[in-house]
Design a protein around this motif. Sequence first.
Motif, PDB file in Angstrom:
ATOM      1  N   ARG A 211      39.534   6.375  16.015  1.00 27.19           N
ATOM      2  CA  ARG A 211      38.130   5.970  15.910  1.00 27.19           C
ATOM      3  C   ARG A 211      37.652   6.441  14.547  1.00 27.19           C
ATOM      4  O   ARG A 211      37.732   7.615  14.235  1.00 27.19           O
ATOM      5  N   LEU A 212      37.173   5.495  13.752  1.00 28.01           N
ATOM      6  CA  LEU A 212      36.754   5.813  12.390  1.00 28.01           C
ATOM      7  C   LEU A 212      35.247   5.655  12.262  1.00 28.01           C
ATOM      8  O   LEU A 212      34.650   4.788  12.889  1.00 28.01           O
ATOM      9  N   GLY A 213      34.638   6.463  11.438  1.00 29.97           N
ATOM     10  CA  GLY A 213      33.214   6.341  11.183  1.00 29.97           C
ATOM     11  C   GLY A 213      32.365   6.901  12.311  1.00 29.97           C
ATOM     12  O   GLY A 213      32.831   7.603  13.198  1.00 29.97           O
ATOM     13  N   SER A 214      31.100   6.534  12.284  1.00 31.58           N
ATOM     14  CA  SER A 214      30.144   7.100  13.236  1.00 31.58           C
ATOM     15  C   SER A 214      30.122   6.364  14.573  1.00 31.58           C
ATOM     16  O   SER A 214      29.672   6.913  15.568  1.00 31.58           O
ATOM     17  N   ASP A 215      30.595   5.118  14.611  1.00 31.35           N
ATOM     18  CA  ASP A 215      30.592   4.348  15.857  1.00 31.35           C
ATOM     19  C   ASP A 215      31.891   4.616  16.610  1.00 31.35           C
ATOM     20  O   ASP A 215      32.916   3.997  16.350  1.00 31.35           O
ATOM     21  N   THR A 216      31.854   5.554  17.543  1.00 27.03           N
ATOM     22  CA  THR A 216      33.064   5.958  18.254  1.00 27.03           C
ATOM     23  C   THR A 216      33.513   4.939  19.307  1.00 27.03           C
ATOM     24  O   THR A 216      34.551   5.113  19.923  1.00 27.03           O
ATOM     25  N   ARG A 217      32.737   3.884  19.492  1.00 30.04           N
ATOM     26  CA  ARG A 217      33.158   2.836  20.422  1.00 30.04           C
ATOM     27  C   ARG A 217      34.214   1.933  19.794  1.00 30.04           C
ATOM     28  O   ARG A 217      34.961   1.274  20.497  1.00 30.04           O
ATOM     29  N   ARG A 218      34.255   1.912  18.486  1.00 28.91           N
ATOM     30  CA  ARG A 218      35.203   1.049  17.775  1.00 28.91           C
ATOM     31  C   ARG A 218      36.531   1.758  17.598  1.00 28.91           C
ATOM     32  O   ARG A 218      36.584   2.878  17.089  1.00 28.91           O
ATOM     33  N   VAL A 219      37.595   1.085  18.025  1.00 32.58           N
ATOM     34  CA  VAL A 219      38.940   1.643  17.937  1.00 32.58           C
ATOM     35  C   VAL A 219      39.735   0.827  16.920  1.00 32.58           C
ATOM     36  O   VAL A 219      39.722  -0.404  16.949  1.00 32.58           O
ATOM     37  N   TRP A 220      40.417   1.537  16.041  1.00 28.26           N
ATOM     38  CA  TRP A 220      41.212   0.907  14.997  1.00 28.26           C
ATOM     39  C   TRP A 220      42.679   1.214  15.225  1.00 28.26           C
ATOM     40  O   TRP A 220      43.043   2.324  15.612  1.00 28.26           O
ATOM     41  N   LEU A 221      43.529   0.215  14.968  1.00 25.72           N
ATOM     42  CA  LEU A 221      44.966   0.373  15.133  1.00 25.72           C
ATOM     43  C   LEU A 221      45.658   0.172  13.798  1.00 25.72           C
ATOM     44  O   LEU A 221      45.230  -0.650  12.979  1.00 25.72           O
ATOM     45  N   SER A 222      46.740   0.894  13.593  1.00 26.77           N
ATOM     46  CA  SER A 222      47.580   0.704  12.410  1.00 26.77           C
ATOM     47  C   SER A 222      49.014   1.055  12.773  1.00 26.77           C
ATOM     48  O   SER A 222      49.264   1.803  13.730  1.00 26.77           O
ATOM     49  N   MET A 223      49.947   0.505  12.018  1.00 28.42           N
ATOM     50  CA  MET A 223      51.360   0.789  12.253  1.00 28.42           C
ATOM     51  C   MET A 223      51.714   2.144  11.650  1.00 28.42           C
ATOM     52  O   MET A 223      51.206   2.503  10.576  1.00 28.42           O
TER      53      MET A 223
END
Length: 100
Positions: free
Chosen positions: A60-72
């Motif tokens: 979870r990046l930034g201030s919005d913890t609802r947004r999930v980011w994926l990377s390899m």
Amino acid sequence: MTAELDPIIHPTHRLRICAMLVAGSTVELSVIKEHLDLSPSALSKQVAALVDAGYVKQERLGSDTRRVWLSMTRQGMKAYRGHVAALQEIVNATTVPAEG
């Protein structure tokens, strides 16, 4: 044949997730969900398998913890490249040359 298919990546949805991550570097989970048209539970199951194998990092990046980011991960990139190479070897070995 030198490259081997990876049983973690091989299921279609996981292969497509990996392809999106390789193309996009870091991709928001909601973008992947929308692109693959999967239910949240189905997507969660596929992502969990990739995360558990160490192929994908979820954060979870930034201030919005609802947004999930994926990377390899590096390990995931290596596994993906090997899997794609194995698929290419299969296709190349079975492709009949076009008649001219």
